[in-house]
Enzyme design. Structure first.
Site, PDB file in Angstrom:
ATOM      1  N   HIS A 152       0.836  -1.211   0.000  1.00 16.08           N
ATOM      2  CA  HIS A 152       0.000   0.000   0.000  1.00 16.08           C
ATOM      3  C   HIS A 152       0.868   1.256   0.000  1.00 16.08           C
ATOM      4  CE1 HIS A 152      -3.046   2.755   2.125  1.00 16.08           C
ATOM      5  NE2 HIS A 152      -3.307   2.711   0.849  1.00 16.08           N
ATOM      6  N   GLU A 158       2.846   0.462   3.399  1.00 13.89           N
ATOM      7  CA  GLU A 158       2.337  -0.552   4.329  1.00 13.89           C
ATOM      8  C   GLU A 158       2.383  -1.899   3.605  1.00 13.89           C
ATOM      9  OE1 GLU A 158      -0.863   1.762   7.171  1.00 13.89           O
ATOM     10  OE2 GLU A 158      -1.478   1.311   5.135  1.00 13.89           O
ATOM     11  N   ASN A 191      -5.094   4.511   6.894  1.00 11.51           N
ATOM     12  CA  ASN A 191      -6.465   4.882   6.527  1.00 11.51           C
ATOM     13  C   ASN A 191      -7.455   4.647   7.651  1.00 11.51           C
ATOM     14  OD1 ASN A 191      -6.273   6.040   3.939  1.00 11.51           O
ATOM     15  ND2 ASN A 191      -5.707   4.032   3.144  1.00 11.51           N
TER      16      ASN A 191
HETATM   17  N1  LIG Z   1      -6.173   7.809  -4.214  1.00  9.91           N
HETATM   18  C1  LIG Z   1      -5.395   7.617  -3.183  1.00  9.91           C
HETATM   19  O1  LIG Z   1      -4.992   8.565  -2.506  1.00  9.91           O
HETATM   20  C2  LIG Z   1      -4.967   6.221  -2.844  1.00  9.91           C
HETATM   21  C3  LIG Z   1      -3.897   6.050  -1.964  1.00  9.91           C
HETATM   22  C4  LIG Z   1      -3.450   4.768  -1.679  1.00  9.91           C
HETATM   23  C5  LIG Z   1      -4.113   3.681  -2.240  1.00  9.91           C
HETATM   24  N2  LIG Z   1      -5.165   3.885  -3.086  1.00  9.91           N
HETATM   25  C6  LIG Z   1      -5.802   2.680  -3.658  1.00  9.91           C
HETATM   26  O2  LIG Z   1      -5.302   2.517  -4.967  1.00  9.91           O
HETATM   27  C7  LIG Z   1      -6.298   1.907  -5.788  1.00  9.91           C
HETATM   28  C8  LIG Z   1      -6.534   2.790  -6.980  1.00  9.91           C
HETATM   29  O3  LIG Z   1      -7.042   4.033  -6.558  1.00  9.91           O
HETATM   30  P1  LIG Z   1      -6.842   5.358  -7.412  1.00  9.91           P
HETATM   31  O4  LIG Z   1      -7.161   6.484  -6.522  1.00  9.91           O
HETATM   32  O5  LIG Z   1      -5.542   5.334  -8.132  1.00  9.91           O
HETATM   33  O6  LIG Z   1      -8.036   5.172  -8.458  1.00  9.91           O
HETATM   34  P2  LIG Z   1      -8.212   5.873  -9.876  1.00  9.91           P
HETATM   35  O7  LIG Z   1      -9.663   5.855 -10.149  1.00  9.91           O
HETATM   36  O8  LIG Z   1      -7.496   7.174  -9.935  1.00  9.91           O
HETATM   37  O9  LIG Z   1      -7.442   4.875 -10.882  1.00  9.91           O
HETATM   38  C9  LIG Z   1      -7.883   3.565 -11.143  1.00  9.91           C
HETATM   39  C10 LIG Z   1      -7.387   3.185 -12.540  1.00  9.91           C
HETATM   40  O10 LIG Z   1      -7.647   1.814 -12.766  1.00  9.91           O
HETATM   41  C11 LIG Z   1      -8.032   1.646 -14.116  1.00  9.91           C
HETATM   42  N3  LIG Z   1      -8.753   0.388 -14.229  1.00  9.91           N
HETATM   43  C12 LIG Z   1     -10.013   0.088 -13.836  1.00  9.91           C
HETATM   44  N4  LIG Z   1     -10.268  -1.197 -14.081  1.00  9.91           N
HETATM   45  C13 LIG Z   1      -9.152  -1.740 -14.640  1.00  9.91           C
HETATM   46  C14 LIG Z   1      -8.806  -3.023 -15.105  1.00  9.91           C
HETATM   47  N5  LIG Z   1      -9.658  -4.033 -15.020  1.00  9.91           N
HETATM   48  N6  LIG Z   1      -7.562  -3.206 -15.605  1.00  9.91           N
HETATM   49  C15 LIG Z   1      -6.677  -2.197 -15.681  1.00  9.91           C
HETATM   50  N7  LIG Z   1      -6.963  -0.949 -15.256  1.00  9.91           N
HETATM   51  C16 LIG Z   1      -8.188  -0.729 -14.738  1.00  9.91           C
HETATM   52  C17 LIG Z   1      -8.871   2.878 -14.403  1.00  9.91           C
HETATM   53  O11 LIG Z   1      -8.938   3.118 -15.795  1.00  9.91           O
HETATM   54  C18 LIG Z   1      -8.088   3.955 -13.648  1.00  9.91           C
HETATM   55  O12 LIG Z   1      -7.099   4.576 -14.449  1.00  9.91           O
HETATM   56  C19 LIG Z   1      -7.515   1.715  -4.904  1.00  9.91           C
HETATM   57  O13 LIG Z   1      -7.498   0.413  -4.394  1.00  9.91           O
HETATM   58  C20 LIG Z   1      -7.294   2.739  -3.815  1.00  9.91           C
HETATM   59  O14 LIG Z   1      -7.939   2.392  -2.612  1.00  9.91           O
HETATM   60  C21 LIG Z   1      -5.595   5.112  -3.410  1.00  9.91           C
END
Ligand SMILES: NC(=O)c1ccc[n+]([C@@H]2O[C@H](COP(=O)([O-])OP(=O)(O)OC[C@H]3O[C@@H](n4cnc5c(N)ncnc54)[C@H](O)[C@@H]3O)[C@@H](O)[C@H]2O)c1
Length: 494
Positions: free
Chosen positions: A140, A152, A190
């Site tokens: 993470h 993490e 989180n």
């Molecule tokens: N945003 C944050 O601050 C943050 C921080 C740490 C962890 N996360 C975690 O990271 C993960 C992603 O979050 P995010 O904020 O980057 O989301 P986001 O919506 O910005 O990005 C997700 C991406 O995944 C792509 N996607 C969707 N389905 C797909 C598939 N089947 N194959 C390939 N690509 C696919 C989408 O097109 C998109 O570009 C989540 O699990 C979230 O909890 C987010």
């Protein structure tokens, strides 16, 4: 285990940054997106981020070309068949992740480690959906991934021996600090951060204070890198909403239920930075009208009201002195009475001949003055108080007369949650402090903050919050209460 070729699935807010981190450390990266359009967006993220680093002189143009040269972008998962590790960063929805991991399990070699960047979902549930549960972990990263130092590393009860240590060693090779934890919704950061962000949205919905004021209070008053609404926009409201939902499903804690405002904004497509508009992105909040400044009185610091006469309060940070120095006159019959608040302001106001003139003041650090209006405070008095503290060189945070006003109502429950988390045996004090400092850029971890504020002050503040909101989670954690009772000012560390 040596990791040289890695796959990153999903190149959105997090995935693009994670791909960049791997490529910067010299690993070869295959980035996978859902379709050509999303792939182009992912490429744009990577090019912009590394381009900015060049503009800021943090990267040579040649190094940027090398980094980008290590990344291959594709829409075909099948291209992941030879990688040593896959990190998944698709949306925070369990069904999507399980479907993806089943497919990765089919595509990748049996020795390949599959990692999820999930913020909150059960790594165990994802692992159990594959034929290699021992090889599935959480990895993470924090937003923005190239900047934030924490990773993490989440192990499960079925993790194969050594896998967590290998992934933690990889995080170290990327220049990050790994913190290894077990599989609980939200892990360390989180679990502590999101309820605070959610509570900020709740306070705004309740009208306790406005967006800009809450952000200013937490940034300038507590020294956090940004206020909660700026951070929600950065994280993405959809991601924050999903994470809150997962926390709630595990804990059934009412405070983990996503604020209704978040749901409405997500449905409206107001997702924050990624969609161009979230809490911010519209016109700034309107500045209220300027008051006609008159005379003032400052009371408090232990006394009971105007009968003792206006005076500079001991703990008041010299507010009266600052105002006098700015040329304002103190009066026995002031236009506005600034009450250094030590309990609900209304209890003091009702003793005044004219309660409409009283505004509660709570100084936070040396930059912020929370200004609590009661149900009886006149608009003129509220405006005058705001202008006075501005002239005194402080940032006013107008709010309602509620326990903890803004800062303590947001900060103390977070500190309390950290104590409960540690007391439950989930993580050590040092790991929790490091995780919040490195994962959120906080100036200090929760235990460091507790010890510098004073355990008794936080315990008493929590009691006041509990008495007002009757929220079980606001009751002081037994460990905190017992340390205060024992007269201990530091948390015992092994
Ligand atoms: N945003 C944050 O601050 C943050 C921080 C740490 C962890 N996360 C975690 O990271 C993960 C992603 O979050 P995010 O904020 O980057 O989301 P986001 O919506 O910005 O990005 C997700 C991406 O995944 C792509 N996607 C969707 N389905 C797909 C598939 N089947 N194959 C390939 N690509 C696919 C989408 O097109 C998109 O570009 C989540 O699990 C979230 O909890 C987010």
């Amino acid at each position: 285990m040596a990791f040289e070729r890695v796959g990153v699935v999903g190149l959105g807010t997090m995935g693009a940054g994670i791909a960049e981190v791997f490529a910067r450390a010299g690993l070869r990266v295959i980035g996978v997106e859902a379709d050509a359009e999303a792939l182009a967006r992912g490429r744009g993220h990577l090019e912009r981020s590394t381009g900015k680093a060049v503009d800021k002189g943090r990267l040579e143009p040649g190094q940027r070309d090398e980094i980008l040269g290590r990344v291959t972008l594709t829409t075909s998962r099948e291209d992941l068949r030879d990688v040593d590790l896959v990190v998944e960063a698709i949306p925070e929805i369990l069904d999507y992740k399980i479907a993806l991991f089943k497919d990765l399990d089919r595509i990748c070699e049996p020795a390949t480690v599959l990692a999820t960047n999930s913020s909150s979902l059960s790594v165990t549930a994802i692992a159990a959906a594959t034929g290699r549960p021992g090889q599935v972990v959480g990895m993470h990263f924090f937003n923005p991934a190239p900047v934030m130092k924490l990773v993490e590393v989440v192990g499960t009860v079925v993790s194969a021996p050594g896998v967590v240590a290998d992934v933690a060693a990889l995080a170290g090779r990327l220049g990050k600090t790994p913190v290894a934890v077990g599989d609980r919704a939200g892990f360390v950061v989180n679990r502590l951060l999101l309820p605070y962000l959610n509570q900020a949205a709740v306070l705004m919905e309740l009208g306790v204070a406005g967006r800009d004021d809450i952000d200013a209070a937490m940034k300038l008053g507590v020294g956090l890198p940004m206020g909660p609404f700026t951070l929600l926009d950065l994280i993405g409201l959809d991601t924050a909403y999903e994470v809150m939902g997962v926390l709630f499903d595990e804990t059934r804690d009412r405070r983990h239920a996503p604020a209704p405002l978040l749901r409405e904004m997500v449905t409206a497509g107001l997702l924050g930075r990624k969609s161009g508009r979230g809490f911010y992105g519209d016109s700034p909040q309107e500045e209220p009208a300027t008051s006609r400044l008159g005379t003032f009185g400052v009371v408090g610091g232990g006394g009971d009201g105007p009968t003792e006469g206006p005076r500079a309060a001991g703990g008041g940070g010299g507010l009266a002195e600052r105002l006098r120095a700015a040329g304002f006159k103190e009066s026995e019959d002031p236009d506005v009475v600034l009450r250094l608040a030590d309990r609900p302001v209304i209890e003091h106001a009702v003793r005044l001949p004219d309660p409409a003139r009283m505004v509660g003041v709570h100084l936070v650090g040396d930059q912020v003055a929370e200004l609590a209006s009661t149900v009886l405070t006149s608009e003129e008095a509220a405006n005058a108080a705001r202008d006075l503290v501005k002239i005194a060189g402080l940032t006013p945070v107008p709010c309602k007369d509620r326990a903890g006003f803004v800062v303590d109502a947001l900060l103390f429950p977070y500190l309390n949650d950290a104590v409960r988390m540690h007391d439950s045996g989930y993580a050590s004090i040092d790991d929790i402090d490091a995780a919040m400092r490195l994962g959120c850029g906080y100036p200090a971890g929760p235990f460091e903050m507790l010890e510098s504020l004073g355990l008794a002050k936080v315990r008493d503040g929590l009691r006041a919050l509990y008495a007002e909101y009757r929220e079980p989670a606001f009751a002081p954690a037994p460990l905190l209460d017992q340390l205060v009772t024992a007269g201990v000012s530091r948390f015992p560390r092994p």
